[in-house]
Design a protein around this motif. Structure first.
Motif, PDB file in Angstrom:
ATOM      1  N   GLY A   1       1.282   8.842 -10.010  1.00 35.05           N
ATOM      2  CA  GLY A   1       1.362  10.246 -10.410  1.00 35.05           C
ATOM      3  C   GLY A   1       0.077  10.727 -11.027  1.00 35.05           C
ATOM      4  N   THR A   2       0.060  12.002 -11.418  1.00 34.85           N
ATOM      5  CA  THR A   2      -1.147  12.571 -12.011  1.00 34.85           C
ATOM      6  C   THR A   2      -1.284  12.235 -13.490  1.00 34.85           C
ATOM      7  OG1 THR A   2       0.081  14.622 -12.419  1.00 34.85           O
ATOM      8  CG2 THR A   2      -1.211  14.505 -10.393  1.00 34.85           C
ATOM      9  N   GLY A   3      -0.191  11.843 -14.135  1.00 36.41           N
ATOM     10  CA  GLY A   3      -0.257  11.521 -15.555  1.00 36.41           C
ATOM     11  C   GLY A   3      -0.132  10.044 -15.846  1.00 36.41           C
ATOM     12  N   SER A   4       0.404   9.288 -14.912  1.00 34.39           N
ATOM     13  CA  SER A   4       0.548   7.844 -15.094  1.00 34.39           C
ATOM     14  C   SER A   4       0.520   7.180 -13.721  1.00 34.39           C
ATOM     15  CB  SER A   4       1.861   7.511 -15.811  1.00 34.39           C
ATOM     16  OG  SER A   4       2.964   7.922 -15.014  1.00 34.39           O
ATOM     17  N   GLY A   5       0.259   5.913 -13.735  1.00 37.16           N
ATOM     18  CA  GLY A   5       0.195   5.194 -12.466  1.00 37.16           C
ATOM     19  C   GLY A   5      -0.693   3.972 -12.528  1.00 37.16           C
ATOM     20  N   ALA A   6      -1.342   3.743 -13.688  1.00 35.97           N
ATOM     21  CA  ALA A   6      -2.247   2.598 -13.807  1.00 35.97           C
ATOM     22  C   ALA A   6      -1.497   1.279 -13.668  1.00 35.97           C
ATOM     23  CB  ALA A   6      -2.989   2.653 -15.139  1.00 35.97           C
TER      24      ALA A   6
ATOM     25  N   LEU B   1       1.445   0.756 -12.099  1.00 40.58           N
ATOM     26  CA  LEU B   1       1.846   0.604 -10.702  1.00 40.58           C
ATOM     27  C   LEU B   1       0.667   0.194  -9.844  1.00 40.58           C
ATOM     28  CD1 LEU B   1       3.804   0.887  -8.334  1.00 40.58           C
ATOM     29  CD2 LEU B   1       3.280   3.348  -8.287  1.00 40.58           C
ATOM     30  N   ALA B   2      -0.483   0.815 -10.088  1.00 36.36           N
ATOM     31  CA  ALA B   2      -1.679   0.471  -9.312  1.00 36.36           C
ATOM     32  C   ALA B   2      -2.058  -0.988  -9.511  1.00 36.36           C
ATOM     33  CB  ALA B   2      -2.840   1.380  -9.710  1.00 36.36           C
TER      34      ALA B   2
ATOM     35  N   THR C   1       0.841  -1.197   0.000  1.00 37.17           N
ATOM     36  CA  THR C   1       0.000   0.000   0.000  1.00 37.17           C
ATOM     37  C   THR C   1       0.876   1.248   0.000  1.00 37.17           C
ATOM     38  OG1 THR C   1      -1.782  -1.159   1.178  1.00 37.17           O
ATOM     39  CG2 THR C   1      -1.817   1.252   1.220  1.00 37.17           C
ATOM     40  N   ALA C   2       1.952   1.218   0.777  1.00 39.62           N
ATOM     41  CA  ALA C   2       2.888   2.342   0.784  1.00 39.62           C
ATOM     42  C   ALA C   2       3.524   2.537  -0.593  1.00 39.62           C
ATOM     43  CB  ALA C   2       3.975   2.116   1.838  1.00 39.62           C
TER      44      ALA C   2
END
Length: 492
Positions: A385-390, A392-393, A378-379
């Motif tokens: 980020g605001t433009g990418s992160g899908a 990583l999620a 979770t950490a």
């Protein structure tokens, strides 16, 4: 019905038998396998029926969420009233769990399980064909009441059918997997079915599930109850049910309107007062609804703490990531569902591995490991980020779900290990109450922080940081608590 019996030692007729050594505590450490974990024949069919019912209830938790805006427009429900589509189910399903578990103990778990299934199916049909908000909410409330009967009695039938050891671990692993999978699949199916068949199909699916499971259950499930029938603890039932209803109402309502409302504050106070009164009543009752000595067992207390935290914090992660993926990254509902669909597939793997880990390290250590892993992953989500992160999620939440599933199975084993069959309904009632309350309280406590600040992205990161900290601190507390409990048993 298979009953739980302690493993026997090989006979040694020529040598005087030494004083018996303390029985290893499976909740605290590993013990040698004394039986095969293979589940075959009739037992496999029993497990299939019980897990199908649990899956159905888990599906109900999430399948309607995506459909709420469409449902509200069709039935004429205001946005403020839509919270009751969820709350009407959550109130009875969480509030009546302990009472249902005890009634099943006293009067027959199989009997109450079948009543719950029939009620759930009829209520699903009512919700499917609802003609106005009142009829729909009545169906949801009756679904919740049916679920309150199904969940604790189904878990009791599982733990009394499969003897403590590898078979029970594996059965709990399968059950926990389907529980998590049902919640995840519900999120995906809800959007797909609402877009293609309409919101009523989500309720119709639950009715169809019941029509499949209910005819199979009577001929397969064994009846079980306590050998004696003490009087039902009515004062305890009234106070605990009232306390849970008040607490769940307050937290469910706060998720939509915050904690500033008078009704929320009054309900919170009433819930705390009634639960304190419940503790006083139980300490003086000759036949308590909840055995206080059981609650004082380290495995029961710390096991349920772990269950409460793993459920509440993981549901919060899924909630805020859903907001992040759709509102910040602009993903569609279908694409968001795929992210969590990966999590569902990984959960199947986790459910098969968890019993083996428990067999190697013990349920208590597995619970701590699972919580620590969930907290660390979770950490890791703070890197979005605001433009990418899908990506990583998807990766982090899928790996976290492995740890989460391990914690789910481990806390069930921890709480029910060493509990006599006569009290399994009580123990599993605590397990399932923890589960339901955990699913209910996480989002109101933390999730609302994601939407109340100036930035959704900043709010999501704040929630993820708090979520990770809570899980990691809880893992440390449980590790220390179970270690102290082992030392106290050693000295006894």
């Amino acid at each position: 019905m298979a009953t739980t019996t302690p493993p026997t030692r090989p006979e040694t007729p020529l040598v005087p038998e030494p004083a018996p050594a303390p029985v290893p505590d499976r909740a605290s450490g590993p013990v040698p396998d004394r039986a095969s974990s293979a589940i075959t024949g009739r037992a496999r069919l029993i497990l299939l029926v019980l897990c199908a019912a649990q899956f159905m209830v888990a599906l109900d938790f999430s399948v309607l969420n995506v459909a709420l805006p469409v449902l509200g427009a069709d039935l004429g429900m205001s946005p403020a009233a839509l919270q009751w589509a969820v709350t009407a189910f959550a109130l009875p399903s969480g509030g009546f769990l302990l009472l249902s578990g005890r009634i099943g103990d006293l009067y027959g778990r199989r009997k109450l399980f079948l009543i719950g299934l029939a009620l759930f199916g009829a209520a699903s049909l009512l919700a499917t064909f609802a003609w106005d908000p009142a009829s729909f909410l009545a169906g949801r409330a009756l679904q919740g009441l049916g679920a309150a009967m199904i969940v604790p009695t189904g878990m009791s039938l599982l733990t009394t059918t499969f003897p403590e050891g590898p078979q029970r671990d594996r059965a709990l692993g399968i059950s926990g997997t389907l529980l998590s999978l049902g919640f995840t699949i519900g999120m995906i199916l809800g959007g797909v079915m609402t877009d293609t068949l309409g919101w009523r199909s989500t309720m119709g699916l639950l009715a169809l599930f019941t029509l499949i499971v209910l005819p199979l259950a009577p001929g397969l499930l064994p009846e079980s109850r306590t050998p004696e029938r003490p009087r039902l603890d009515v004062p305890g039932a009234v106070t605990v049910t009232g306390g849970l209803l008040s607490l769940i109402y307050a937290l469910s309502t706060a998720a939509e309107r915050g904690f500033g409302g008078t009704d929320v504050q009054v309900s919170l106070v009433a819930g705390v007062v009634l639960l304190v009164a419940f503790g006083v009543v139980e300490s003086r009752s000759a036949a308590p609804l909840v055995s206080l000595p059981m609650l004082r067992r380290g495995t029961v207390a710390f096991g349920n703490l772990g269950g409460l935290v793993t459920f509440s914090m993981m549901s919060t992660v899924i909630f805020v990531l859903t907001l992040y993926l759709q509102e910040t990254l602009g993903l569609s509902s279908f694409a968001t569902g795929l992210v969590f669909g990966i999590q569902g597939v990984v959960s199947v793997f986790a459910g098969t591995v968890a019993p083996k880990v428990i067999g190697r390290f013990g349920a208590g250590r597995t619970l701590v490991i699972g919580l620590a892993g969930q907290g660390l992953l979770t950490a890791a989500l703070l890197g979005i980020g605001t433009g990418s992160g899908a990506v990583l999620a998807a990766v982090a939440v899928s790996l976290a779900s492995i740890c989460h599933l391990g914690a789910i199975v481990a806390y069930g084993v921890t709480v029910t290990s060493g509990v006599p069959d006569a009290e399994q309904g009580l123990a599993t009632g605590l397990v399932t109450t923890t589960q339901q309350v955990g699913l209910t309280v996480g989002i109101p406590m933390l999730g609302v922080l994601a939407t109340t600040g100036d930035s959704l992205y900043g709010g999501v990161r704040t929630v993820l940081a708090l979520d990770a900290a809570i899980v990691l601190v809880t893992a440390a507390v449980i590790a220390l608590g179970l270690r102290r409990a082992r030392r106290e048993r050693a000295r006894a």
